[in-house]
Motif scaffolding. Structure first.
Motif, mmCIF file in Angstrom:
data_model
loop_
_atom_site.group_PDB
_atom_site.id
_atom_site.type_symbol
_atom_site.label_atom_id
_atom_site.label_comp_id
_atom_site.label_asym_id
_atom_site.label_seq_id
_atom_site.Cartn_x
_atom_site.Cartn_y
_atom_site.Cartn_z
ATOM 1 N N ARG A 151 0.850 -1.186 0.000
ATOM 2 C CA ARG A 151 0.000 0.000 0.000
ATOM 3 C C ARG A 151 0.892 1.245 0.000
ATOM 4 N N PRO A 152 0.346 2.398 -0.421
ATOM 5 C CA PRO A 152 1.169 3.604 -0.542
ATOM 6 C C PRO A 152 2.018 3.903 0.701
ATOM 7 N N ALA A 153 1.445 3.702 1.916
ATOM 8 C CA ALA A 153 2.197 4.021 3.139
ATOM 9 C C ALA A 153 3.437 3.146 3.289
ATOM 10 N N GLN A 154 3.454 2.014 2.599
ATOM 11 C CA GLN A 154 4.606 1.108 2.684
ATOM 12 C C GLN A 154 5.636 1.393 1.588
ATOM 13 N N LEU A 155 5.396 2.448 0.823
ATOM 14 C CA LEU A 155 6.292 2.785 -0.285
ATOM 15 C C LEU A 155 6.943 4.149 -0.046
ATOM 16 N N SER A 156 8.163 4.325 -0.553
ATOM 17 C CA SER A 156 8.817 5.641 -0.488
ATOM 18 C C SER A 156 8.106 6.602 -1.444
ATOM 19 N N GLY A 157 8.415 7.881 -1.305
ATOM 20 C CA GLY A 157 7.829 8.877 -2.210
ATOM 21 C C GLY A 157 8.144 8.565 -3.668
ATOM 22 N N GLY A 158 9.402 8.189 -3.921
ATOM 23 C CA GLY A 158 9.805 7.857 -5.291
ATOM 24 C C GLY A 158 9.013 6.672 -5.831
ATOM 25 N N GLN A 159 8.836 5.668 -4.959
ATOM 26 C CA GLN A 159 8.069 4.489 -5.389
ATOM 27 C C GLN A 159 6.603 4.849 -5.627
ATOM 28 N N GLN A 160 6.054 5.730 -4.776
ATOM 29 C CA GLN A 160 4.658 6.145 -4.964
ATOM 30 C C GLN A 160 4.487 6.870 -6.302
ATOM 31 N N GLN A 161 5.483 7.711 -6.639
ATOM 32 C CA GLN A 161 5.353 8.420 -7.915
ATOM 33 C C GLN A 161 5.539 7.462 -9.088
ATOM 34 N N ARG A 162 6.320 6.392 -8.880
ATOM 35 C CA ARG A 162 6.423 5.379 -9.936
ATOM 36 C C ARG A 162 5.080 4.689 -10.148
ATOM 37 N N VAL A 163 4.335 4.466 -9.048
ATOM 38 C CA VAL A 163 2.979 3.914 -9.174
ATOM 39 C C VAL A 163 2.118 4.882 -9.988
ATOM 40 N N ALA A 164 2.255 6.172 -9.699
ATOM 41 C CA ALA A 164 1.469 7.176 -10.431
ATOM 42 C C ALA A 164 1.844 7.203 -11.916
ATOM 43 N N VAL A 165 3.130 7.007 -12.225
ATOM 44 C CA VAL A 165 3.562 6.954 -13.622
ATOM 45 C C VAL A 165 2.947 5.730 -14.302
#
Ligand SMILES: Nc1ncnc2c1ncn2[C@@H]1O[C@H](COP(=O)(O)OP(=O)(O)O)[C@@H](O)[C@H]1O
Ligand SMILES: [Mg+2]
Length: 258
Positions: A151-165
């Motif tokens: 889930r997003p809380a378990q991901l770094s900011g960079g990883q979250q933005q990769r999800v968004a990409v």
């Protein structure tokens, strides 16, 4: 400032989005602000364009108007063959959903959903099935294969933005827009995300338009257009961070002497 002769080199490529004499005026009378002043620009297929300019120059307004997120006062915008001005609200929503990918500074992920669920959410809402092969290509490209159940809380900011990409790419959009997509990231994560955006253009043939105020972010693009006071004042092809920085300094010094 003139445009380099090579600026017209691949003008024959199909146009993913085009603004013609596009103007946007906010407010009326004394409080009126001309945010865009008859801007004409093409975004060609398979090209990565950065939009730069000082704060308040109209970057976000241009992106929002071309992406169908905001209405405009005059002129026209087309995405592919579709004129946005002719569409009703519902058709515009549909076009955004089906043909456009968005990446914002805030990652805008749903906290209760996994990475995989976030990536396919827009398509799920639209009742469309992602092409499994394309989805796998996209997820592999952004290096999220082993994070899909997080889930997003378990991901770094960079990883979250990769999800968004990946979410923006999932529907294989005709064009992707990013407004300061690396604005919330440290420089290393930002460079990663920019690398993925560039790869989506180079390797997957996507079209990307990105607003940024960061010269090193702009250097990932194939082309930079410079805005000032709601107008396009210059264009640079194959930009380098130093080249972009120098160009911005020129604008600053012109501003002071005029
Ligand atoms: N909703 C709004 N109402 C009134 N003025 C606005 C609004 N949004 C933007 N503006 C004005 O339009 C101009 C361009 O804004 P914007 O596109 O956000 O610039 P940038 O993204 O380059 O910082 C600015 O003068 C800004 O103050
Ligand atoms: Mg902005």
């Amino acid at each position: 400032m003139t445009t380099t002769p090579t600026a017209t080199a691949h003008r024959t490529t199909a146009v993913a989005a085009r603004a013609t004499e596009l103007s946007k005026v906010y407010g009326q009378g004394e409080t009126q602000v001309v945010a865009l002043d008859r801007v004409s620009v093409d975004f060609r297929q398979g090209e990565f364009t950065a939009i730069m300019g000082p704060s308040g120059s109209g970057k976000s307004t241009l992106m929002h108007c071309v992406a169908g997120l905001d209405s405009f006062s005059s002129g026209s915008v087309r995405i592919g063959e579709t004129e946005l001005g002719t569409l009703k609200d519902k058709q515009l929503t549909q076009l955004r959903r089906d043909k456009i990918g968005f990446i914002f500074q805030a990652f805008n992920l749903l906290p209760t959903l996994t990475a995989a669920e976030n990536i396919t959410l827009p398509m799920d809402i639209a009742g469309r099935k992602p092409d499994p092969e394309w989805l796998k290509t996209v997820i592999d490209m952004v290096g999220l294969s082993d994070r899909l159940s997080h889930r997003p809380a378990q991901l770094s900011g960079g990883q979250q933005q990769r999800v968004a990409v990946a979410r923006a790419l999932a529907s294989r959009p005709e064009i992707m827009f990013g407004d300061e997509p690396t604005g919330n990231l440290d420089s290393r994560s930002g460079a990663e995300v920019l690398g993925f955006l560039r790869n989506s253009v180079r390797e997957l043939g996507q079209t990307v338009v990105m607003v940024t105020h960061d010269p090193s972010a702009a250097s990932y693009a194939d082309r930079v257009i410079f805005l000032a006071d709601g107008r396009i004042v210059d264009e640079m092809l194959s930009p380098t961070a130093d080249g972009v920085l120098d160009r911005m300094k020129e604008f600053d010094s012109k501003g002071r002497t005029s």
